[in-house]
Motif scaffolding. Sequence first.
Motif, PDB file in Angstrom:
ATOM      1  N   ILE A  40      -8.689  -4.660   2.809  1.00  0.00           N
ATOM      2  CA  ILE A  40      -8.298  -5.030   1.362  1.00  0.00           C
ATOM      3  C   ILE A  40      -7.427  -5.489   0.689  1.00  0.00           C
ATOM      4  O   ILE A  40      -6.599  -5.003   1.334  1.00  0.00           O
ATOM      5  CB  ILE A  40      -8.082  -2.867   1.490  1.00  0.00           C
ATOM      6  CG1 ILE A  40      -6.496  -2.852   2.113  1.00  0.00           C
ATOM      7  CG2 ILE A  40      -9.367  -2.076   0.643  1.00  0.00           C
ATOM      8  CD1 ILE A  40      -6.515  -1.154   1.808  1.00  0.00           C
ATOM      9  N   PRO A  46      -3.649   0.794   1.552  1.00  0.00           N
ATOM     10  CA  PRO A  46      -4.556   1.521   1.867  1.00  0.00           C
ATOM     11  C   PRO A  46      -5.059   2.909   1.617  1.00  0.00           C
ATOM     12  O   PRO A  46      -5.929   3.184   1.885  1.00  0.00           O
ATOM     13  CB  PRO A  46      -4.084   1.334   3.006  1.00  0.00           C
ATOM     14  CG  PRO A  46      -2.612   0.487   3.352  1.00  0.00           C
ATOM     15  CD  PRO A  46      -2.790   0.508   1.622  1.00  0.00           C
ATOM     16  N   GLY A  47      -4.023   3.790   1.332  1.00  0.00           N
ATOM     17  CA  GLY A  47      -4.409   5.338   0.880  1.00  0.00           C
ATOM     18  C   GLY A  47      -5.162   5.046  -0.273  1.00  0.00           C
ATOM     19  O   GLY A  47      -6.155   5.706  -0.426  1.00  0.00           O
ATOM     20  N   ALA A  49      -8.002   3.207  -0.771  1.00  0.00           N
ATOM     21  CA  ALA A  49      -9.490   2.620  -0.395  1.00  0.00           C
ATOM     22  C   ALA A  49      -9.853   3.943   1.407  1.00  0.00           C
ATOM     23  O   ALA A  49     -10.966   4.183   0.658  1.00  0.00           O
ATOM     24  CB  ALA A  49      -9.045   1.597   0.481  1.00  0.00           C
ATOM     25  N   GLN A  50      -8.850   4.931   1.088  1.00  0.00           N
ATOM     26  CA  GLN A  50      -9.282   5.375   2.573  1.00  0.00           C
ATOM     27  C   GLN A  50      -9.523   6.950   1.064  1.00  0.00           C
ATOM     28  O   GLN A  50     -10.834   7.298   1.576  1.00  0.00           O
ATOM     29  CB  GLN A  50      -8.172   6.051   2.614  1.00  0.00           C
ATOM     30  CG  GLN A  50      -7.691   7.306   3.781  1.00  0.00           C
ATOM     31  CD  GLN A  50      -6.551   8.251   4.208  1.00  0.00           C
ATOM     32  OE1 GLN A  50      -5.726   7.963   3.384  1.00  0.00           O
ATOM     33  NE2 GLN A  50      -7.063   9.349   4.634  1.00  0.00           N
ATOM     34  N   GLU A  54     -13.207   6.856   2.814  1.00  0.00           N
ATOM     35  CA  GLU A  54     -13.131   7.320   4.471  1.00  0.00           C
ATOM     36  C   GLU A  54     -14.549   8.329   4.555  1.00  0.00           C
ATOM     37  O   GLU A  54     -15.054   8.230   5.286  1.00  0.00           O
ATOM     38  CB  GLU A  54     -11.938   8.665   4.093  1.00  0.00           C
ATOM     39  CG  GLU A  54     -11.618   9.245   5.930  1.00  0.00           C
ATOM     40  CD  GLU A  54     -10.557  10.157   5.846  1.00  0.00           C
ATOM     41  OE1 GLU A  54      -9.624   9.858   4.992  1.00  0.00           O
ATOM     42  OE2 GLU A  54     -10.783  10.576   6.328  1.00  0.00           O
ATOM     43  N   LEU A  79     -10.493   4.308  12.525  1.00  0.00           N
ATOM     44  CA  LEU A  79     -10.750   3.457  11.766  1.00  0.00           C
ATOM     45  C   LEU A  79      -9.999   3.406  11.158  1.00  0.00           C
ATOM     46  O   LEU A  79      -8.711   3.923  10.097  1.00  0.00           O
ATOM     47  CB  LEU A  79     -11.653   5.348  10.497  1.00  0.00           C
ATOM     48  CG  LEU A  79     -12.228   4.806   8.674  1.00  0.00           C
ATOM     49  CD1 LEU A  79     -12.738   3.491   9.218  1.00  0.00           C
ATOM     50  CD2 LEU A  79     -12.502   5.748   8.383  1.00  0.00           C
ATOM     51  N   VAL A  80      -9.162   2.088  10.648  1.00  0.00           N
ATOM     52  CA  VAL A  80      -8.508   1.941  10.091  1.00  0.00           C
ATOM     53  C   VAL A  80      -8.332   1.234   8.579  1.00  0.00           C
ATOM     54  O   VAL A  80      -9.600   0.001   8.349  1.00  0.00           O
ATOM     55  CB  VAL A  80      -7.693   0.929  10.631  1.00  0.00           C
ATOM     56  CG1 VAL A  80      -5.890   0.133  10.333  1.00  0.00           C
ATOM     57  CG2 VAL A  80      -7.349   1.233  12.059  1.00  0.00           C
ATOM     58  N   PHE A  81      -7.663   0.731   7.348  1.00  0.00           N
ATOM     59  CA  PHE A  81      -7.850   0.528   6.288  1.00  0.00           C
ATOM     60  C   PHE A  81      -6.472  -0.224   6.680  1.00  0.00           C
ATOM     61  O   PHE A  81      -5.161   0.232   6.980  1.00  0.00           O
ATOM     62  CB  PHE A  81      -7.409   1.804   5.444  1.00  0.00           C
ATOM     63  CG  PHE A  81      -8.372   2.734   5.189  1.00  0.00           C
ATOM     64  CD1 PHE A  81      -9.726   2.205   4.641  1.00  0.00           C
ATOM     65  CD2 PHE A  81      -9.040   3.515   5.473  1.00  0.00           C
ATOM     66  CE1 PHE A  81     -10.380   2.894   4.220  1.00  0.00           C
ATOM     67  CE2 PHE A  81     -10.135   4.729   5.541  1.00  0.00           C
ATOM     68  CZ  PHE A  81     -11.111   4.219   4.742  1.00  0.00           C
ATOM     69  N   THR A  82      -6.337  -1.918   5.733  1.00  0.00           N
ATOM     70  CA  THR A  82      -5.620  -2.679   6.555  1.00  0.00           C
ATOM     71  C   THR A  82      -5.590  -4.469   5.329  1.00  0.00           C
ATOM     72  O   THR A  82      -7.011  -3.407   4.808  1.00  0.00           O
ATOM     73  CB  THR A  82      -5.880  -3.041   7.867  1.00  0.00           C
ATOM     74  OG1 THR A  82      -5.172  -4.106   8.153  1.00  0.00           O
ATOM     75  CG2 THR A  82      -7.388  -4.015   7.632  1.00  0.00           C
ATOM     76  N   HIS A  83      -4.297  -4.539   6.055  1.00  0.00           N
ATOM     77  CA  HIS A  83      -4.837  -6.030   4.619  1.00  0.00           C
ATOM     78  C   HIS A  83      -4.975  -7.049   5.512  1.00  0.00           C
ATOM     79  O   HIS A  83      -4.736  -7.911   5.372  1.00  0.00           O
ATOM     80  CB  HIS A  83      -2.725  -5.630   4.044  1.00  0.00           C
ATOM     81  CG  HIS A  83      -2.872  -5.039   3.231  1.00  0.00           C
ATOM     82  ND1 HIS A  83      -1.519  -4.163   3.093  1.00  0.00           N
ATOM     83  CD2 HIS A  83      -3.644  -4.664   1.927  1.00  0.00           C
ATOM     84  CE1 HIS A  83      -1.926  -3.463   1.722  1.00  0.00           C
ATOM     85  NE2 HIS A  83      -2.888  -3.611   1.015  1.00  0.00           N
ATOM     86  N   ASP A  84      -4.830  -6.552   6.989  1.00  0.00           N
ATOM     87  CA  ASP A  84      -4.694  -7.582   7.671  1.00  0.00           C
ATOM     88  C   ASP A  84      -5.632  -7.563   8.952  1.00  0.00           C
ATOM     89  O   ASP A  84      -5.214  -6.563  10.109  1.00  0.00           O
ATOM     90  CB  ASP A  84      -3.262  -8.349   8.297  1.00  0.00           C
ATOM     91  CG  ASP A  84      -2.864  -9.214   9.496  1.00  0.00           C
ATOM     92  OD1 ASP A  84      -4.321  -9.295   9.881  1.00  0.00           O
ATOM     93  OD2 ASP A  84      -2.322  -9.641  10.041  1.00  0.00           O
ATOM     94  N   THR A  88      -4.590  -5.504  12.813  1.00  0.00           N
ATOM     95  CA  THR A  88      -5.470  -3.945  13.275  1.00  0.00           C
ATOM     96  C   THR A  88      -6.325  -4.352  14.331  1.00  0.00           C
ATOM     97  O   THR A  88      -6.003  -3.293  15.722  1.00  0.00           O
ATOM     98  CB  THR A  88      -6.508  -3.543  12.308  1.00  0.00           C
ATOM     99  OG1 THR A  88      -5.304  -3.862  11.002  1.00  0.00           O
ATOM    100  CG2 THR A  88      -6.802  -2.457  12.708  1.00  0.00           C
TER     101      THR A  88
ATOM    102  N   GLU B  39      -6.398   5.553  10.818  1.00  0.00           N
ATOM    103  CA  GLU B  39      -5.107   5.023  10.603  1.00  0.00           C
ATOM    104  C   GLU B  39      -5.214   4.103   8.953  1.00  0.00           C
ATOM    105  O   GLU B  39      -6.218   3.435   8.634  1.00  0.00           O
ATOM    106  CB  GLU B  39      -5.137   4.251  11.679  1.00  0.00           C
ATOM    107  CG  GLU B  39      -4.901   5.387  12.838  1.00  0.00           C
ATOM    108  CD  GLU B  39      -4.887   4.263  14.322  1.00  0.00           C
ATOM    109  OE1 GLU B  39      -4.015   4.763  14.988  1.00  0.00           O
ATOM    110  OE2 GLU B  39      -4.952   3.007  14.625  1.00  0.00           O
ATOM    111  N   TYR B 342      -1.409   4.848  -8.736  1.00  0.00           N
ATOM    112  CA  TYR B 342      -2.302   5.433  -7.198  1.00  0.00           C
ATOM    113  C   TYR B 342      -1.365   6.239  -6.781  1.00  0.00           C
ATOM    114  O   TYR B 342      -1.972   7.790  -7.000  1.00  0.00           O
ATOM    115  CB  TYR B 342      -2.822   4.395  -6.618  1.00  0.00           C
ATOM    116  CG  TYR B 342      -2.510   4.706  -4.858  1.00  0.00           C
ATOM    117  CD1 TYR B 342      -3.302   5.712  -4.770  1.00  0.00           C
ATOM    118  CD2 TYR B 342      -1.274   4.685  -4.132  1.00  0.00           C
ATOM    119  CE1 TYR B 342      -3.552   6.352  -3.147  1.00  0.00           C
ATOM    120  CE2 TYR B 342      -1.491   5.359  -2.655  1.00  0.00           C
ATOM    121  CZ  TYR B 342      -2.757   6.024  -2.358  1.00  0.00           C
ATOM    122  OH  TYR B 342      -2.499   6.759  -1.067  1.00  0.00           O
TER     123      TYR B 342
END
Lengths: 244, 476
Positions: A40, A46-47, A49-50, A54, A79-84, A88, B39, B342
Amino acid sequence: MTDRISVLIPLRVLEGESVPEGIPDLLSNTHVVLLGYHVIPEQTAPGQAQMQFEERATARLDDYEAIFEEAGATVERRLVFTHDGQKTIDRTIHEHDCMAVLVPNAIGAVDDVLVAVRGTVGIDRLARVVAGVFGPRDTSITLYHVAETAETDEDIGTLLDGMVDRLGELGIDDARIETRVEREQDPLDAIVDAAETYDTVVMGETDPSLATFVFGMPADQVADQFLGPVLVVQREPATDDEDE
Amino acid sequence: MVEQPVDVEPTGQNVAGETPAAEPESVTDDTTVHDDDVELERTIGLIGGLAIGIGTMIGAGIFVFPGLAANNAGLAATLSFAIGGLIALLVALPSSELATAMPRSGGGYYFISRGMGTAYGAIVGLGLWLGLMFASAFYLVGLGHYASAVFAELGIGLPFSPVIGIGLLFGAALTALSIGGTENTAKLQNIVVGILLVVLTGFLSYGLLDAFGVFGRTSVPEQFFSRGYFPVLTTAALVFTSYLGFAQVATVAGEIKQPGRNLPLAMVGSVLVVTVFYVVTIFVATSAFGADQLGRFGETAMVEVAREFLGLPGAVAILGAGLLATFSSANASILSASRAVYALSRDALLPRKASEVNLRYGTPHVALLAAGGPILALVATGRVELLAEVASFLHLIMYGLMCVALLVLRRRDPEWYSPSYRVPGYPVLPGVGALASFGLIAFMQPTSIAIGIVVMFVSYLWYRYYAGDVTLKGDI
């Protein structure tokens, strides 16, 4: 069951990347670490997007997990939501002790595999991955080496024989193994050319250098040009686990 | 890996029937772990955290305030900035403790809602969102002043003052960029902050040497308290806007790697760095010109200071740096405001729709518009000092309550509260922090205080109406 090798399959699960045909069968003897991740932009937490994605992502991973289990693999998933995304993937490799990462592409029957043998370093892990994935099936295995100018035939012979011996210890009949040596060619181009006639490729991860910084990791380049799946064997994890 | 359990269970539902999102199971150095193997990756390191803190703060204190502050307090404005920095430090230490105990997105809002309950949380959370809008509008007006100065420098005479128009233009552009842009802006922010620090260090070193007469020029003799003692405190209240950035580090606490180590370092470190820069800047500026003349230069006084020392190249360098700094502060504040929306919407204090992610760009377009739209209206007022003070007011309320939340949590000592960093000098330090934060408010202009109180009251009414049944407080 415990001595199965772990293979990581990273999937951008919300961007339409899915498990291609033939992959569950290819990895049926391994422990699959299924990593669904979603990259993202920085403006988004990240939360956030989760909260929104999810459910959908979990449903897809459920499906993939079932497919792999049906084929006979043991499965672990994240399952990972990440900027990078790269961070990850690297972290997951480390945390789950993955021996190899699969660059997923579709595959039909697994009749033959090209194993790129670069040098003595990391040869043990390479052998364990080959044996772990292809040992229990009757795939013919070709050990492929692109020699440097300074290398003598003797050196090459020692290298490849060592690999054959190691595979033998791991239960692979040497009748299934062929060797091929190429000279005076750019290793990368050579691997891509040679790979054309094979169903799948196993190769090592190379050390990051300036060239990899500019052109990307060789394994990625091969995967881009070769249309079948590529198993990238990971380096021995660094022993200085100071942050653990 | 150190796993820190999270044991706060928010309950209840709002008017629209939405319930607060479930809390994660635990927090590690690299991730926030939810159940079912989900995560959230932590990707911001120490440098990134410092860049957020310094980048948000350095725009205002150095580039907009010197003229205004010197006009109010004379050379003693140096002391005003030092007081501001001290208060910021008194709050940054307790915030660090809270942030290591609860490294989650939302910063001060999160700590206060979990430590003291939903009502306080709602007032602070909505206040933080609005406060960041005021701050952002303030930076944008400052940006407008710098851009106008560029026109003046080029000799382009305009029949009207372009300050507000430029502020509006950049405000709209920033909002649009945040929604549609997916480039790696964090790296850019790091570079911008690096450039700013280099330019300023060079400029200030020269100015310091000059102020002490190294170059054989006698500085304007100046009496320290030329405006008396009281303006020192009112000026401190005004310029406190320059110290709002460290709390923005806490708003992205959920994304900081090794939060136990990096959060305190980034927050306290950024406060210390900017305090030194501010104090030296004001000292150099007032030594160069004397407070009266500096005051007449207004928002872009620093350009004149640079011209005095280094001629046209100096003026151009500071103009460029001023544009960069105000732009980066405005940008950081808009992004933080969207994070605040948010956090509120996650806890059902605002409609869930408010934190929706755009399917095309992956950005929270509703939250960004909810921040960007009102900012434009605020920019249109063009009242620099008022915008700055209201922003400070709303933040000071949050800072004071953070210190109180720390006192409450330490006394009750619930099982889930286990910070890896503990503030020294408990209970005196957080106590003084709270008193100083609330105390500084008293020195603001009556209009700013009135607007601040109205915002808090409306926030409370909104909570009673919209989410009166929601409980966010951790078990104590």
